[in-house]
Enzyme design. Sequence first.
Site, PDB file in Angstrom:
ATOM      1  N   GLY A 182       0.835  -1.204   0.000  1.00 55.81           N
ATOM      2  CA  GLY A 182       0.000   0.000   0.000  1.00 55.81           C
ATOM      3  C   GLY A 182       0.865   1.247   0.000  1.00 55.81           C
TER       4      GLY A 182
ATOM      5  N   TYR B  25     -16.210   3.226   9.443  1.00 54.83           N
ATOM      6  CA  TYR B  25     -14.747   3.162   9.397  1.00 54.83           C
ATOM      7  C   TYR B  25     -14.177   3.483  10.780  1.00 54.83           C
ATOM      8  CZ  TYR B  25      -9.962   4.284   7.926  1.00 54.83           C
ATOM      9  OH  TYR B  25      -8.595   4.342   7.795  1.00 54.83           O
TER      10      TYR B  25
END
Length: 335
Positions: free
Chosen positions: A10, A149
């Site tokens: 990532g 989230y």
Amino acid sequence: MRYLITGGAGFIGSHLTERLLEQGERVVLLDNLSTGSMENIRHLKGSEHLEYHLDGIENRQLLAELVDDADVIIHLAAAVGVKLIVESPVRTIETNVNGTQLILEAACKKKKLLLIASTSEVYGKNTRVPFHEGADLVLGPTTKGRWSYAASKALDEFLALAYWKEKKQPVIVVRFFNTVGPRQTGRYGMVLPNFVKRALNNTPIEVYGDGKQSRCFCDVRDTVEALLRLIPLERAIGEVVNIGNTEEVSIENLAKIVKQRTNSSSPIHFVPYDKAYEPGFEDMMRRVPCIDKLHSLTGFRPQTSLAEIIDRVSAYFRQKEGLLADAATATRSVA
Ligand code: UDP
């Protein structure tokens, strides 16, 4: 030392990997390429100190082997980006909660130091900036997908701290505040890469809401430096630590500064939140970290100014677009 990094392909993971390899460390990456990309680590693939596995954390057998071989584990694998979260809430919640549970379980069997990445999203709608680690988490209702989230990451934090308290599993929890820099993709809605890309193409820059909401952007180099300073600290174990820059900017001003620094003729368009995300979307109006704890633990404060960050990000996109243009020309001439 041997580092296991989940989500190593990532954006943050690739920068951390690069830095560790430069220091002569050994790095093992575990990444299912859901939001990461081989492109991020292509330049590192030749390193004999790097090993990578394109697999998910749910491969318990593999995870157990990798944990066994590691000295330190850094858990960055997560579903990130507000757009992605609003569009794929099941994936967000499951990835974040299940992934952290599996890595904690695996690390705990061998009591390997585990650093867990959390987010400034957990402060939610708290208005008392700057946010210090002991502040209340003020989340919106469960009917508003955005907060899933924050809630999933808050649960990760609770679980990590519980493992420390109850099972003496060493953990460090860090809360990232709007980390940005080269290689961050605009695909998941993050504001800076989107603004810079549009500015470079002279297409409209879209400011959501009235643009008065503000953020503090932290260069990924600074984020990595903060992580590397925290990891060896005995005193950081069992702690939650903010990692961010304190230079605050409104999103409207960010658009103007990006335009100016890239010499762009892009118009700035204001887009209502419900068009940008979903009806009833709630934003955080200000998000500023208190980084006293990071500083007192490590002696470090993120250094890179917003202007320098924007220049670094635009240099990255210019080079990337240049490379793409070269590749397209090469393909055409072969054809
Ligand atoms: N935003 C924007 N235009 C974009 C993307 C984001 O105005 O193209 C706004 C977004 O609504 C938020 C801020 O920029 O207020 C930061 O968004 P981002 O998704 O980067 O991170 P967040 O801080 O919301 O997690």
